[in-house]
Structure formats: C-alpha cells, structure tokens
Design a protein around this motif. Structure first.
Motif, PDB file in Angstrom:
ATOM      1  N   ALA A 285       0.837  -1.206   0.000  1.00 34.51           N
ATOM      2  CA  ALA A 285       0.000   0.000   0.000  1.00 34.51           C
ATOM      3  C   ALA A 285       0.866   1.248   0.000  1.00 34.51           C
ATOM      4  CB  ALA A 285      -0.930  -0.004   1.204  1.00 34.51           C
ATOM      5  N   LYS A 286       1.971   1.168   0.738  1.00 38.21           N
ATOM      6  CA  LYS A 286       2.851   2.327   0.888  1.00 38.21           C
ATOM      7  C   LYS A 286       3.452   2.746  -0.464  1.00 38.21           C
ATOM      8  CE  LYS A 286       7.339   3.052   2.622  1.00 38.21           C
ATOM      9  NZ  LYS A 286       8.419   2.260   3.183  1.00 38.21           N
ATOM     10  N   ASN A 287       3.896   1.740  -1.201  1.00 37.17           N
ATOM     11  CA  ASN A 287       4.545   2.071  -2.461  1.00 37.17           C
ATOM     12  C   ASN A 287       3.552   2.246  -3.608  1.00 37.17           C
ATOM     13  OD1 ASN A 287       7.399   2.037  -1.705  1.00 37.17           O
ATOM     14  ND2 ASN A 287       6.939  -0.071  -1.133  1.00 37.17           N
ATOM     15  N   GLY A 288       2.365   1.704  -3.396  1.00 37.95           N
ATOM     16  CA  GLY A 288       1.287   1.895  -4.365  1.00 37.95           C
ATOM     17  C   GLY A 288       1.631   1.398  -5.752  1.00 37.95           C
ATOM     18  N   SER A 289       0.628   1.277  -6.579  1.00 41.25           N
ATOM     19  CA  SER A 289       0.910   0.933  -7.970  1.00 41.25           C
ATOM     20  C   SER A 289       0.063   1.825  -8.863  1.00 41.25           C
ATOM     21  CB  SER A 289       0.624  -0.544  -8.224  1.00 41.25           C
ATOM     22  OG  SER A 289      -0.719  -0.829  -7.951  1.00 41.25           O
ATOM     23  N   GLY A 290       0.743   2.693  -9.591  1.00 42.47           N
ATOM     24  CA  GLY A 290       0.041   3.620 -10.473  1.00 42.47           C
ATOM     25  C   GLY A 290      -0.055   3.067 -11.874  1.00 42.47           C
ATOM     26  N   HIS A 291      -0.413   3.918 -12.793  1.00 41.98           N
ATOM     27  CA  HIS A 291      -0.449   3.500 -14.193  1.00 41.98           C
ATOM     28  C   HIS A 291       0.349   4.467 -15.029  1.00 41.98           C
ATOM     29  CE1 HIS A 291      -3.096   0.170 -13.644  1.00 41.98           C
ATOM     30  NE2 HIS A 291      -3.992   0.921 -13.035  1.00 41.98           N
ATOM     31  N   LYS A 292       1.461   4.939 -14.454  1.00 39.80           N
ATOM     32  CA  LYS A 292       2.255   5.974 -15.111  1.00 39.80           C
ATOM     33  C   LYS A 292       2.691   5.574 -16.523  1.00 39.80           C
ATOM     34  CE  LYS A 292       6.786   8.023 -14.741  1.00 39.80           C
ATOM     35  NZ  LYS A 292       8.077   7.696 -14.116  1.00 39.80           N
ATOM     36  N   TRP A 293       3.378   4.444 -16.615  1.00 41.79           N
ATOM     37  CA  TRP A 293       3.925   4.049 -17.922  1.00 41.79           C
ATOM     38  C   TRP A 293       2.846   3.635 -18.889  1.00 41.79           C
ATOM     39  CZ3 TRP A 293       8.187   5.811 -19.496  1.00 41.79           C
ATOM     40  CH2 TRP A 293       9.216   6.087 -18.580  1.00 41.79           C
ATOM     41  N   ARG A 294       1.753   3.043 -18.347  1.00 45.06           N
ATOM     42  CA  ARG A 294       0.676   2.650 -19.247  1.00 45.06           C
ATOM     43  C   ARG A 294       0.046   3.888 -19.878  1.00 45.06           C
ATOM     44  NH1 ARG A 294      -4.522  -0.530 -17.169  1.00 45.06           N
ATOM     45  NH2 ARG A 294      -5.194   1.621 -16.835  1.00 45.06           N
ATOM     46  N   THR A 295      -0.151   4.929 -19.050  1.00 47.09           N
ATOM     47  CA  THR A 295      -0.725   6.171 -19.564  1.00 47.09           C
ATOM     48  C   THR A 295       0.175   6.770 -20.642  1.00 47.09           C
ATOM     49  OG1 THR A 295      -1.491   6.501 -17.316  1.00 47.09           O
ATOM     50  CG2 THR A 295      -1.765   8.344 -18.831  1.00 47.09           C
ATOM     51  N   ILE A 296       1.471   6.819 -20.347  1.00 48.38           N
ATOM     52  CA  ILE A 296       2.411   7.368 -21.324  1.00 48.38           C
ATOM     53  C   ILE A 296       2.385   6.550 -22.607  1.00 48.38           C
ATOM     54  CG2 ILE A 296       4.867   7.810 -21.800  1.00 48.38           C
ATOM     55  CD1 ILE A 296       5.233   8.315 -18.813  1.00 48.38           C
ATOM     56  N   ARG A 297       2.401   5.225 -22.430  1.00 48.44           N
ATOM     57  CA  ARG A 297       2.473   4.327 -23.591  1.00 48.44           C
ATOM     58  C   ARG A 297       1.228   4.449 -24.470  1.00 48.44           C
ATOM     59  NH1 ARG A 297       1.068  -1.030 -23.946  1.00 48.44           N
ATOM     60  NH2 ARG A 297       0.647  -1.067 -21.718  1.00 48.44           N
TER      61      ARG A 297
END
Lengths: 310, 271
Positions: free
Chosen positions: A32-44
């Motif tokens: 939970a602390k480090n979380g998982s975003g969708h940064k690279w998926r959004t960029i891609r």
C-alpha cells in the motif's frame, strides 16, 4: 530452455532479506505504501494513440508530418519501412530481378527503422506503436476475466511457433511471388483502415480478436505475428530494456500477473534468479506494466552498460 | 525441468508446428488459386495504375500498400483498392471517370515517392535530364533560361497508363452534335488544370462552362495536347476526336466527357 541460462539459481533469499521484513512492516502495508500507479501505461497509450493519430491527421489535413501507413511511411520526408515487408520484398525481388530497381529510400527506410528499434528494444514497436496490440491488450483483459469466471479454458502453445511462421511466410512470399503476409497483416490492415477508411477486410481483424478473446490469449501476437518475431530478433542485443534487481524483490509476482509476455519474467519467482541482476529477454515489449506494478521498484527501465557509468 | 517435460514440450512444439505449416500451406494454396483465377482479371483490370507502374503481373508483388502515392497526389486521383479486388487489395489505382490524373503536380511525385519502385521513377528522371541537356544546347543561360517546362513535358510524354479509345456510338461529335453547359453537372467533384482556360492550378470541372458547336471537350482539355488527341475529319465530313500514339492514358478526356456513359474510355496497358 532457450531464453534461460544454465547457471544454477542463487539460493532463495532469507526472510530478513525480504524488503518489507527489512523495513519492519507487513506485506500489505508495504504494498500500500509504495502503491501501484499506471504511469507508464498512460504514457504508452498516449504515444500509441498519438502516433496513429498523427498518421490519420497527416493524411486528413495534408500535414506532411507522418505520411503513409505502418507498412511504409515518411516522417518529415524521411522514409521508414516495415522490416518484414522489406524482407519479403528483398526475397521476391532478388529472384525476379526487381532488386536493381529498388530505391535508395527503401534502403534508408529499412536501415533507419532497423537501427532505431535495435536501440529501442525490438518489440518496443508492439506495445508502443502497433494498433492491433492496443485492441489485443483489451482483448487480453477480457480473456483473463472470462478465464477467471471459468467461462472458457486457456489454450497455450509454444512461443517458438512464431519462428515457424516467420520462415513460412518468407517461403510463401518466395514461392507465390506475392507479399502474402501483408494481405493478412493486422498491423497494416488496421493502419490503412484508420488512415484511408475502413473496408470489409476489417472482418478479419474481428475474427482474430474474437479468437484471442474466447480461445487462446494473444494468439496472433504470441504465436504467429512475423513482424513481432522480426522485432524480437532485432531486439536480442538491444541496449534499452527492463532490469530486475533481486534485492528489492519480495516475490509477490504482481509483475508476472500484468506482464504481456510472462515467460520473460521467469526470474522473479522465488529461487529462480541466477544473478542479483537480470535483464529481460527480447520478447519483452518494454511496455512498463511490470514497472508500474512492482511495489518494491525492483523492475526499472535501463540502458544496458550505461546505468553502471551514470 | 526434467527430461520428460522436455520431451513433452518438444512433442507439443512439433505438433503445433505441423499445424502451422499446414495453415501456411493452405494460405499458399489459397493465394496460388486466387493468383490463377484473378490473373486474367488483373491483367485486364478495370482500373488504371498510377503513372510509371511496372508490368501489372509483377506490380502486385512489389506494392507494400503503404499509400504514400495516395497521400502525395495533390488532386487525390489515386485510391486504394478494396478487398473485393482480391489480391489487388490495398494497391493504388486511378478511377479516371471520377478523378483523372491531370499532371497538374508537374513533378510525378507519386512515382518519386514510391519506396519499392513499383512506380518506377528513374525512367522519368532520365527522360527529364535528357530534355534539359537538349534545351541547354539551344538556350543561353540568361534571364529567360527555364528548362523546367520542357523537362516536365518530356517526363509526362513517356507516361503510359493506358490508351484512350473513342466510342463512336455515343460520342456527340460522331453524331455531329455540339455541347453547351457544364459537362458533368454542378455536383461533380473532379478537378483538372485546363489547358483550355489556361488556369495555373487545377480547378473544379463543375465550374467550367462550354459552348461548342461540335463537342470537342476531350481534345481541349487534354493535358498532353496535339500529340495525343486531335479533331480530325472522319471521312464523312464530320470533325471527330482521334486518339494518337502520344496518349498517356491519363483519363482527363474520360472525366470531362459529357455523355451519361463516357464516350471515350482508357484501356489499361497490357504487356
């Protein structure tokens, strides 16, 4: 097998070496602390849609930015050629004598795209540019959902099957003196449909994607597509890739769950890694899903050789 | 991985490989069959290839269907064939009745842009350079020095997309009739650069108004001129269009023909 080396695996990590134990928190809290975003998926997805949109807009408004389609194009007047088409073309034309007529632009386009994707990691094309990949990525999600609900069964094959198709399509091109593959190539078909308008040939795409959803996950991309197979070979020694840092890994396997080519992440399983650091193989599409998913940042983009210097 | 796993994997691979080879053979047979049954149609194709196209029977293998020629044409004369054209799917063609190639680009850029040289540019380049050489011999390099028109004319004149053919039954001139008005109606979208009106750029056919005692629109609009088509006596005292060997098959005559069905058609070159 083929991709893995024959070194003996390192012994599994001791409990105190697991990242969340080291930090003194529970696995859930660590995740939970480090979380998982969708940064690279959004960029891609932005890049994928952007590039394809650029093709469409270039034709629609006569912009001269990115003309042509994915089987052959001009970026600011600079030629780019699809490698498998070019290979077929070379084989056919070497036999018929047309090879003498091939333009310098053809050679420039072929060489440029070859060098670019060699540097960028081969199958990078698949997840960052290919319009069929975009469809198939959603198809895969749907497929996974159906498998989870036990509506359908999973059917897998040997991934090296695509090299059989790769050779097969080249032989077919030679025998029939036709660019046979281009007639069934979903990359070209979709690209043309978007740029020059749709046609009945889109039924083929529909058939493919349906087959992938209800029968075998990513069937075309994994077992057939010779374009992907070409990129896979181009990317064998690519400097740009994804690296794995064993020390930061907690073997939660979240990365394998999201990975589009899970066999490339074999080393994340407990007791499988043979080195402290691993670089993913040439089937990796550099999509970045695993990088987004990893709670311990054990996976990251890298330029082989450079990261040691920097 | 133990040995039996290996053995199982190998078997599976061989099994699916066999299926793959079978599938490929089926595709090959399919293509071979299509090739056989559509070869005649392709050679006797109903549509024209863009300028500089190599022999139709070999054109199809070299075209990678990228559509660069489609994109570069300033008057959008080139289109990509649909799936109903079988193996010709995705390859470029010109529907001259809708939009003919009027050479108003003055550069043969569709040919020049083709990366696989199935639209073969070198022949035009060589011809153009020859024309410039010739021009240099007779012209001083002064303020009037401009070899460009002779170069492009030389390039245009060796284009051979097809050959125009007048249909005597329906041609107005053969019946001694004239034509008054706009040949294709006011909704027609086609454009051409008319040598008749002398415009610098291509203008819509729908804006052009004619008043001819004997219909000779095809002759007046021909971008090649008197080496391609002229009005000649047909032996019965009628002046009728006559196609000469200089015809490039560009199809402007077909596009501007005012009869319901075009009274002049372009037959593609069969080699």
């Amino acid at each position: 097998m083929f991709g893995k080396n024959n070194k003996t695996p390192l012994p599994p990590k001791k409990k105190e070496e697991i990242p969340y134990v080291k930090e003194g928190i529970k696995f859930k809290d660590w995740k939970a602390k480090n979380g998982s975003g969708h940064k690279w998926r959004t960029i891609r997805w932005t890049v994928l849609i952007g590039i394809n949109l650029l093709f469409v807009l270039s034709f629609m408004f006569d912009l001269s930015l990115l003309e042509g389609s994915l089987s052959g194009s001009r970026l600011f007047g600079f030629y780019l050629m699809d490698p498998f088409n070019s290979l077929q073309m070379l084989i056919i034309s070497a036999y018929s004598g047309h090879i003498k007529l091939l333009t310098m632009n053809f050679i420039i386009g072929f060489a440029t795209i070859f060098i670019f994707y060699f540097l960028m990691g081969g199958r990078t094309f698949c997840s960052w540019i290919c319009p069929y990949h975009f469809l198939a990525e959603w198809g895969e999600k749907l497929h996974n959902y159906l498998v989870k609900k036990k509506k359908i069964k999973e059917h897998t094959y040997n991934i090296y099957l695509r090299y059989v198709f790769w050779v097969g399509f080249l032989v077919l091109a030679f025998v029939t003196q036709q660019l046979v593959f281009e007639d069934v190539n979903p990359v070209g078909i979709l690209s043309r449909a978007m740029i020059y308008g749709p046609g009945l040939v889109l039924l083929w795409i529909l058939a493919l994607i349906t087959f992938e959803i209800v029968y075998s996950k990513r069937f075309w991309c994994r077992y057939v597509c010779p374009v992907g197979a070409t990129w896979s070979m181009v990317g064998k020694l690519s400097p740009f890739g994804v690296k794995f840092d064993l020390d930061k890994c907690a073997h939660c396997l979240d990365c394998q769950k999201v990975c589009l080519v899970p066999h490339e992440l074999w080393f994340v399983e407990k007791g499988k890694a043979t080195d402290k650091r691993h670089d993913v193989g040439s089937d990796c599409t550099r999509c970045g899903l695993c990088i987004d998913a990893c709670p311990g940042n054990a996976l990251s983009y890298t330029i082989k050789g450079w990261d040691k210097i920097l | 991985m133990d040995k039996s796993d290996h053995e199982l994997n190998r078997r599976q691979f061989l099994k699916s490989s066999a299926i793959a080879v079978g599938a490929l053979a089926a595709v090959g047979a399919g293509v071979g069959y299509l090739q056989k049954v559509t070869a005649e149609n392709r050679i006797n194709q109903k549509f024209l290839r863009p300028p500089g196209a190599i022999d139709e029977s070999t054109f199809i293998y070299g075209c990678i269907k990228c559509g660069l020629c489609v994109q570069i044409c300033p008057i959008q004369a080139i289109k990509l064939a649909g799936i109903k054209d079988g193996l010709a799917y995705g390859t470029p063609y010109i529907d001259v009745r809708e939009q003919a190639c009027d050479f108003s680009c003055d550069s043969m850029q569709c040919v020049e842009t083709c990366p696989t040289a199935v639209l073969y540019f070198k022949q035009f380049k060589d011809e153009g350079e020859k024309a410039i050489e010739k021009y240099d011999k007779t012209h001083e390099r002064n303020a009037d020095y401009n070899p460009f028109p002779v170069q492009i004319l030389a390039m245009k004149s060796i284009v051979k997309m097809g050959m125009a053919e007048v249909k005597k039954d329906s041609c107005l001139a053969f019946q001694g009739k004239g034509f008054k008005g706009t040949p294709r109606g006011s909704n027609f979208k086609g454009v051409n650069r008319s040598p008749y009106t002398g415009d610098a750029k291509a203008t819509p056919v729908s804006e052009k108004v004619y008043d001819e005692k004997i219909c000779d629109i095809c002759v007046k609009e021909c971008p090649i001129g008197e080496t391609a088509i002229v009005m000649a006596d047909n032996g019965h005292g009628n002046m009728v269009p006559e196609v000469l060997s200089g015809c490039t098959g560009c199809g402007v005559c077909v596009m501007v023909c005012p009869t319901e069905e075009p009274s002049i058609i372009v037959e593609p070159i069969k080699s």
